[in-house]
Design an enzyme around this catalytic site. Structure first.
Site, mmCIF file in Angstrom:
data_model
loop_
_atom_site.group_PDB
_atom_site.id
_atom_site.type_symbol
_atom_site.label_atom_id
_atom_site.label_comp_id
_atom_site.label_asym_id
_atom_site.label_seq_id
_atom_site.Cartn_x
_atom_site.Cartn_y
_atom_site.Cartn_z
ATOM 1 N N TYR A 51 0.826 -1.213 0.000
ATOM 2 C CA TYR A 51 0.000 0.000 0.000
ATOM 3 C C TYR A 51 0.859 1.262 0.000
ATOM 4 C CZ TYR A 51 -3.870 -3.070 1.559
ATOM 5 O OH TYR A 51 -4.814 -4.051 1.677
ATOM 6 N N HIS A 109 0.421 -11.578 2.310
ATOM 7 C CA HIS A 109 -0.649 -10.931 1.550
ATOM 8 C C HIS A 109 -1.396 -11.905 0.635
ATOM 9 C CE1 HIS A 109 -1.707 -6.595 0.134
ATOM 10 N NE2 HIS A 109 -2.767 -7.356 0.194
#
Length: 279
Positions: A51, A109
């Site tokens: 991110y 992730h």
């Protein structure tokens, strides 16, 4: 401030029943938005190395005025760094980027099964937990076959499995599997993403019956099923609105009606963990 109930994983990790997503909350404005969310009562913050906002999350924590020990700051390991040595360095970098002394929760992730190094990555997470760099570890988007391999090769299951979950993709089997093993299920994109979920007549009808918003209905549905939704909200009003969803009690029939909206192609972007690779 809204009182937030908690749930506990098999290993004692305790999380609030709703968290705060930070995707695309970057820089000074992002840090201020995150600080406002903390001030309104969010304690579980969800970020990721990919991110590119771990710094903003750390800054938001520091300027919020909230006791650091009361917050659960999360980040995630990207697929390009699943090799053990790279994973350890990446975890260190995540901590350094936040400017905090440790991270409370660190997740893989995506499993990236074609590459097949997620067990290496998992060992790195376990060692980072052992050294105190992170407090708890988990995964995102792992199917039962991936979780079973972790357990078979390391003897340790994750505390958390964060998966896509919303009424168009209710993940009934995954929820049941995680619950059976004491794994907490977090829901990403709990309000859908670029689709018409919140305009569906079943959802708007239930919202009208409860004098609630469609978003609150969907979040309440996720919590009623045992999932921890992680909605992102940049505006102060929406942050408060989402948090107040914990007070909304849906009937079993309403929960069932929302679950019945599930579609075979319900994923927002077709990202199937059995084949999707994210680096």
């Amino acid at each position: 401030m809204t009182a937030i109930p908690t749930v506990t994983a098999y290993d004692g990790l305790t999380l609030p029943v709703i968290g705060f997503g930070t995707y695309r909350l970057n820089g000074a404005a992002g840090a201020e938005t995150i600080a406002r969310a903390i001030d309104h009562g969010y304690t579980l913050l969800d970020s990721a190395f990919n991110y590119e906002n771990e710094g903003a999350v750390g800054r938001g924590v520091r300027i919020s005025g909230r006791d650091r020990a009361e917050l659960i700051v999360t980040s995630k390991l990207p697929g390009r760094h699943h090799a053990y040595d790279e994973a350890r360095v990446t975890i260190e970098e995540s901590v350094y980027r936040t400017g905090l002394d440790y991270l409370d929760l660190y997740l893989i992730h995506w499993p990236n099964p074609r590459v097949g190094k997620y067990v290496e990555a998992w060992r790195a997470l376990l060692d980072a937990r052992e050294s105190g760099l992170v407090k708890a570890v988990g995964v995102c988007n792992f199917l039962p076959e991936h979780l079973e391999r972790l357990q078979a090769e390391t003897g340790v299951l994750p505390s958390v499995n964060q998966i896509e979950l919303h009424p168009f993709f209710p993940q009934t089997d995954a929820l049941a599997y995680n619950a059976e093993h004491g794994i907490l299920t977090q829901a990403w994109s709990p309000l859908g993403r670029g689709n018409d979920l919140l305009r569906h007549p079943v959802i708007t009808g239930i919202a009208q019956a409860h004098d609630a918003t469609p978003g609150q209905v969907v979040l309440a549905w996720a919590m009623a099923r045992g999932a921890i939704p992680l909605p992102k909200a940049a505006s102060e009003a929406r942050q408060i609105e989402n948090l107040e969803a914990v007070q909304l009690q849906l009937s079993p029939d309403e929960v069932a009606a929302l679950t019945a909206l599930g579609r075979p192609d319900g994923r927002t972007s077709g990202q199937d963990p059995a084949s999707h690779e994210e680096f």
